[in-house]
Design a protein around this motif. Sequence first.
Motif, PDB file in Angstrom:
ATOM      1  N   PHE A   1      22.865  32.206  85.616  1.00  0.00           N
ATOM      2  CA  PHE A   1      24.000  32.789  85.812  1.00  0.00           C
ATOM      3  C   PHE A   1      24.592  33.557  84.658  1.00  0.00           C
ATOM      4  CE2 PHE A   1      25.953  30.560  90.180  1.00  0.00           C
ATOM      5  CZ  PHE A   1      24.565  31.092  90.649  1.00  0.00           C
ATOM      6  N   VAL A   2      24.187  32.904  83.676  1.00  0.00           N
ATOM      7  CA  VAL A   2      24.708  33.508  82.147  1.00  0.00           C
ATOM      8  C   VAL A   2      23.296  33.463  81.422  1.00  0.00           C
ATOM      9  CG1 VAL A   2      27.184  32.700  82.247  1.00  0.00           C
ATOM     10  CG2 VAL A   2      25.526  31.232  80.976  1.00  0.00           C
ATOM     11  N   SER A   3      23.388  34.215  80.386  1.00  0.00           N
ATOM     12  CA  SER A   3      22.016  34.031  79.392  1.00  0.00           C
ATOM     13  C   SER A   3      22.220  32.944  78.392  1.00  0.00           C
ATOM     14  CB  SER A   3      22.057  35.338  78.711  1.00  0.00           C
ATOM     15  OG  SER A   3      20.922  35.323  77.932  1.00  0.00           O
ATOM     16  N   ALA A   4      21.458  31.793  78.555  1.00  0.00           N
ATOM     17  CA  ALA A   4      21.490  30.492  77.701  1.00  0.00           C
ATOM     18  C   ALA A   4      21.143  30.990  76.472  1.00  0.00           C
ATOM     19  CB  ALA A   4      20.769  29.674  78.369  1.00  0.00           C
TER      20      ALA A   4
ATOM     21  N   LEU B   1      28.792  35.165  75.422  1.00  0.00           N
ATOM     22  CA  LEU B   1      28.637  35.011  76.902  1.00  0.00           C
ATOM     23  C   LEU B   1      28.428  36.173  77.396  1.00  0.00           C
ATOM     24  CD1 LEU B   1      29.007  32.788  79.301  1.00  0.00           C
ATOM     25  CD2 LEU B   1      31.194  33.302  79.269  1.00  0.00           C
ATOM     26  N   THR B   2      27.307  36.286  78.176  1.00  0.00           N
ATOM     27  CA  THR B   2      26.795  37.496  79.051  1.00  0.00           C
ATOM     28  C   THR B   2      25.980  36.971  80.194  1.00  0.00           C
ATOM     29  OG1 THR B   2      26.086  39.570  78.744  1.00  0.00           O
ATOM     30  CG2 THR B   2      24.800  38.165  77.720  1.00  0.00           C
ATOM     31  N   SER B   3      25.850  37.972  81.094  1.00  0.00           N
ATOM     32  CA  SER B   3      25.234  37.831  82.175  1.00  0.00           C
ATOM     33  C   SER B   3      24.286  39.166  82.455  1.00  0.00           C
ATOM     34  CB  SER B   3      26.266  37.556  83.352  1.00  0.00           C
ATOM     35  OG  SER B   3      25.547  37.631  84.538  1.00  0.00           O
ATOM     36  N   ASN B   4      23.325  39.144  82.984  1.00  0.00           N
ATOM     37  CA  ASN B   4      22.385  40.174  83.210  1.00  0.00           C
ATOM     38  C   ASN B   4      22.849  40.932  84.355  1.00  0.00           C
ATOM     39  OD1 ASN B   4      20.456  40.137  80.898  1.00  0.00           O
ATOM     40  ND2 ASN B   4      19.236  38.837  82.416  1.00  0.00           N
TER      41      ASN B   4
END
Length: 129
Positions: free
Chosen positions: A84-87, A96-99
């Motif tokens: 859900f987020v880019s580990a 903290l980001t998400s594709n």
Amino acid sequence: MKSSKFFTVPYDVAHTSEMRYVRKRCGGLIAFGRWMALLGIMYEQDGKVDLKDPVMREVVMDELEIMEDEELDALLDALGSVDFVSAQVLAEHGVLTSNGVLQQVAYKRERSAAGKKGGESSDKKGAKQ
């Protein structure tokens, strides 16, 4: 007040196997609410939230009603484990980001630029070509 800022959420997202996993690890349904709040923060920050910045980290924790760093880290770890987020970006850069969020932000920027260009007068369009 009417807001023009929104993002779409699939109606069944709270019950997917991935979210059920996050909910099981992080306190039940409140984890889903926290994920929705994180999405809002990521969209508001154009897809990237710098958690290395102590003030931004405090803002995020306050918004999620999380008191301890370890609780935030556990939530982010669970969200990262289901993509859900880019580990990786979080671990390497503290961001903290998400594709999915990044793709939507880019799409909205493209549509906005196209709309602005479409609103130009014919004289301006011809001069730029």
